[in-house]
Design a protein around this motif. Structure first.
Motif, PDB file in Angstrom:
ATOM      1  N   ASP A 268       1.269 -30.588  18.495  1.00 49.63           N
ATOM      2  CA  ASP A 268       0.520 -29.451  18.134  1.00 49.63           C
ATOM      3  C   ASP A 268       1.051 -28.685  16.733  1.00 49.63           C
ATOM      4  OD1 ASP A 268       2.684 -29.049  19.854  1.00 49.63           O
ATOM      5  OD2 ASP A 268       2.072 -27.062  20.207  1.00 49.63           O
ATOM      6  N   LEU A 269       2.333 -29.046  16.469  1.00 47.67           N
ATOM      7  CA  LEU A 269       3.097 -28.773  15.250  1.00 47.67           C
ATOM      8  C   LEU A 269       2.672 -29.551  14.046  1.00 47.67           C
ATOM      9  CD1 LEU A 269       6.560 -27.921  16.826  1.00 47.67           C
ATOM     10  CD2 LEU A 269       4.697 -26.361  16.363  1.00 47.67           C
ATOM     11  N   ASP A 270       2.288 -28.749  12.903  1.00 46.59           N
ATOM     12  CA  ASP A 270       2.136 -29.706  11.661  1.00 46.59           C
ATOM     13  C   ASP A 270       3.410 -30.117  10.662  1.00 46.59           C
ATOM     14  OD1 ASP A 270      -0.769 -29.448  11.929  1.00 46.59           O
ATOM     15  OD2 ASP A 270      -0.726 -27.561  10.921  1.00 46.59           O
ATOM     16  N   TRP A 271       4.168 -29.207  10.839  1.00 41.98           N
ATOM     17  CA  TRP A 271       5.777 -29.491  10.212  1.00 41.98           C
ATOM     18  C   TRP A 271       6.964 -29.060  11.040  1.00 41.98           C
ATOM     19  CZ3 TRP A 271       4.931 -32.012   5.538  1.00 41.98           C
ATOM     20  CH2 TRP A 271       3.597 -31.963   4.966  1.00 41.98           C
ATOM     21  N   ILE A 272       7.841 -29.601  10.451  1.00 41.01           N
ATOM     22  CA  ILE A 272       9.000 -29.289  11.317  1.00 41.01           C
ATOM     23  C   ILE A 272      10.191 -29.275  10.290  1.00 41.01           C
ATOM     24  CG2 ILE A 272       9.860 -31.670  11.859  1.00 41.01           C
ATOM     25  CD1 ILE A 272      10.647 -30.842  14.559  1.00 41.01           C
TER      26      ILE A 272
ATOM     27  N   GLY B 117       5.560 -37.427  16.083  1.00 42.50           N
ATOM     28  CA  GLY B 117       5.138 -37.384  17.240  1.00 42.50           C
ATOM     29  C   GLY B 117       4.583 -38.933  17.707  1.00 42.50           C
ATOM     30  N   GLY B 118       3.815 -38.587  18.888  1.00 41.63           N
ATOM     31  CA  GLY B 118       3.304 -39.911  19.577  1.00 41.63           C
ATOM     32  C   GLY B 118       4.158 -40.356  20.448  1.00 41.63           C
ATOM     33  N   PRO B 119       3.748 -41.404  21.307  1.00 36.62           N
ATOM     34  CA  PRO B 119       4.679 -42.081  22.086  1.00 36.62           C
ATOM     35  C   PRO B 119       5.730 -42.973  21.532  1.00 36.62           C
ATOM     36  CG  PRO B 119       2.320 -42.565  22.726  1.00 36.62           C
ATOM     37  CD  PRO B 119       2.153 -41.710  21.420  1.00 36.62           C
ATOM     38  N   GLY B 120       7.086 -42.452  22.079  1.00 38.65           N
ATOM     39  CA  GLY B 120       8.414 -42.977  21.292  1.00 38.65           C
ATOM     40  C   GLY B 120       8.709 -42.330  20.305  1.00 38.65           C
TER      41      GLY B 120
END
Length: 289
Positions: free
Chosen positions: A173-177, A162-165
Motif C-alpha cells: 500500500d506504500l508507493d515509496w520507501i 512488495g509481493g510474495p517473497g
C-alpha cells in the motif's frame, strides 16, 4: 484533506483517510481512520480504528474519539476503556529545523519560502507568480526527462519491493520507501542512521547517502543522466566517493562514523545486517544478471 464551506459559511479543512502503524517485532498493526463529517450528522475531527494482531487476525482494541481532543482505546477482551492520548492538554513541540541558509536549494521550506511569504502578506498576485515559477521549472524538467527517456527517481526514496517473497512483503500500500536501512542494534545508533540519510538538525553538515545503506538498484537508477539543476536530484553528478563533481570532498562527521559499523563492501561483495528480531547476522548479496 477536504475543504468544507467553499460556497457558503466558514471554510474548514478536514482530514479524511486511513493511517497504518505497524510493529514488525510483535506483529501488531493499528488502522486509524480519520473520519469526515457527514452531511446530516457526525462531528469534525473524529477518528475510529482498531489494533489487531496481523499474524492471527485477532482484533485487540477499538479506537475512537477525536484527534484534536481525547482518543480512547477499548480492550475488546475485557471491555475496559482507557485514554490513549489527550490532545487537549498536550503541549505542542515545535520542530527542529535548519535555518534557510543551511538548507539545500530544493528543500521545500527554502524552495517555497517566497511563496509562503506572499501568502502570509495576502499578496495573492506575488504568491501566484512565485508558485508558477517553480511549477514551470518542474514542467520543463519533466518534459526534458521524458524526451531523453529518463525515468524519474526520488533522491531519498525507492519503490517498495512488495509481493510474495519481496523484502517489503505486506507493504504494497506504500508507493515509496526510504532508500536506506535503519537497522542499528540500539535506538541511539538508529537515530544516527536516520540523521545520516539527510541533514535534519540545525548545524548538521550535508553529506551523501552512505553507499552501504542504499539499494544497488537505486544507485544504478540514480546515476542515469539528468541535469544537476533539475528539481529532482538524481545524484548523477556524484563520483564513486559520493562527492559532487567540481566540489571538494566533505569531511565525515561523527554521525557518519557511527553509521559505518563495518567496512564498506566493494561492488558485488555481500552486505551484513543485524536482524532486529533475532539479533542474527544476515548476509545479502546482489543477484547476478
Amino acid at each position: 484533506m477536504y475543504a468544507r464551506g467553499i460556497l457558503f459559511g466558514k471554510m474548514k479543512y478536514e482530514l479524511g483517510d486511513h493511517s497504518f502503524v505497524r510493529c514488525p517485532e510483535n506483529g501488531l498493526v493499528a488502522d486509524v481512520e480519520f473520519k469526515t463529517k457527514g452531511y446530516f450528522g457526525g462531528t469534525y475531527n473524529a477518528i475510529g480504528g482498531v489494533i489487531r494482531n496481523e499474524k492471527t487476525g485477532e482484533s485487540l482494541y477499538d479506537l475512537s474519539g477525536m484527534w484534536s481532543g481525547e482518543m480512547v482505546a477499548k480492550n475488546l477482551m475485557t471491555g475496559k476503556k482507557e485514554v490513549l492520548f489527550n490532545a487537549t492538554n498536550a503541549r505542542h513541540t515545535p520542530p527542529s529545523v535548519r535555518p534557510l541558509e543551511e538548507q539545500g536549494e530544493r528543500e521545500s521550506q527554502r524552495l517555497w519560502h517566497q511563496t509562503a511569504i506572499a501568502i502570509k502578506e495576502q499578496n495573492h498576485e506575488a504568491a501566484t507568480d512565485e508558485k508558477t515559477k517553480i511549477e514551470d521549472q518542474q514542467r520543463e524538467e519533466a518534459a526534458k526527462r521524458q524526451s531523453e527517456g529518463i525515468e524519474w527517481q526520488p533522491k531519498l526514496f525507492r519503490k517498495v519491493c512488495g509481493g510474495p517473497g519481496g523484502s517489503e512483503e505486506g507493504e504494497e500500500d506504500l508507493d515509496w520507501i526510504l532508500a536506506a536501512n535503519i537497522d542499528g542494534p540500539t535506538p541511539d545508533i538508529k537515530a544516527q542512521q536516520i540523521l545520516s540519510v539527510a541533514p535534519i538538525l540545525p548545524g548538521q553538515p550535508s553529506q551523501s547517502l552512505n553507499g552501504a545503506h542504499r539499494s544497488q538498484s537505486y544507485q544504478t537508477q540514480s546515476s542515469q543522466g539528468a541535469n544537476s539543476n533539475d528539481l529532482i536530484d538524481f545524484g548523477q553528478a556524484s563520483d564513486s566517493s559520493g562527492t559532487k563533481s567540481g566540489q571538494a570532498p566533505q569531511p565525515q562527521s561523527k554521525t557518519q562514523d557511527l553509521l559505518d559499523l563495518q567496512d564498506q563492501p566493494g561492488p558485488g561483495q555481500p552486505v551484513q545486517r543485524v536482524d532486529t528480531m533475532t539479533s542474527d547476522l544476515d548476509e545479502f548479496v546482489d543477484a547476478k544478471p
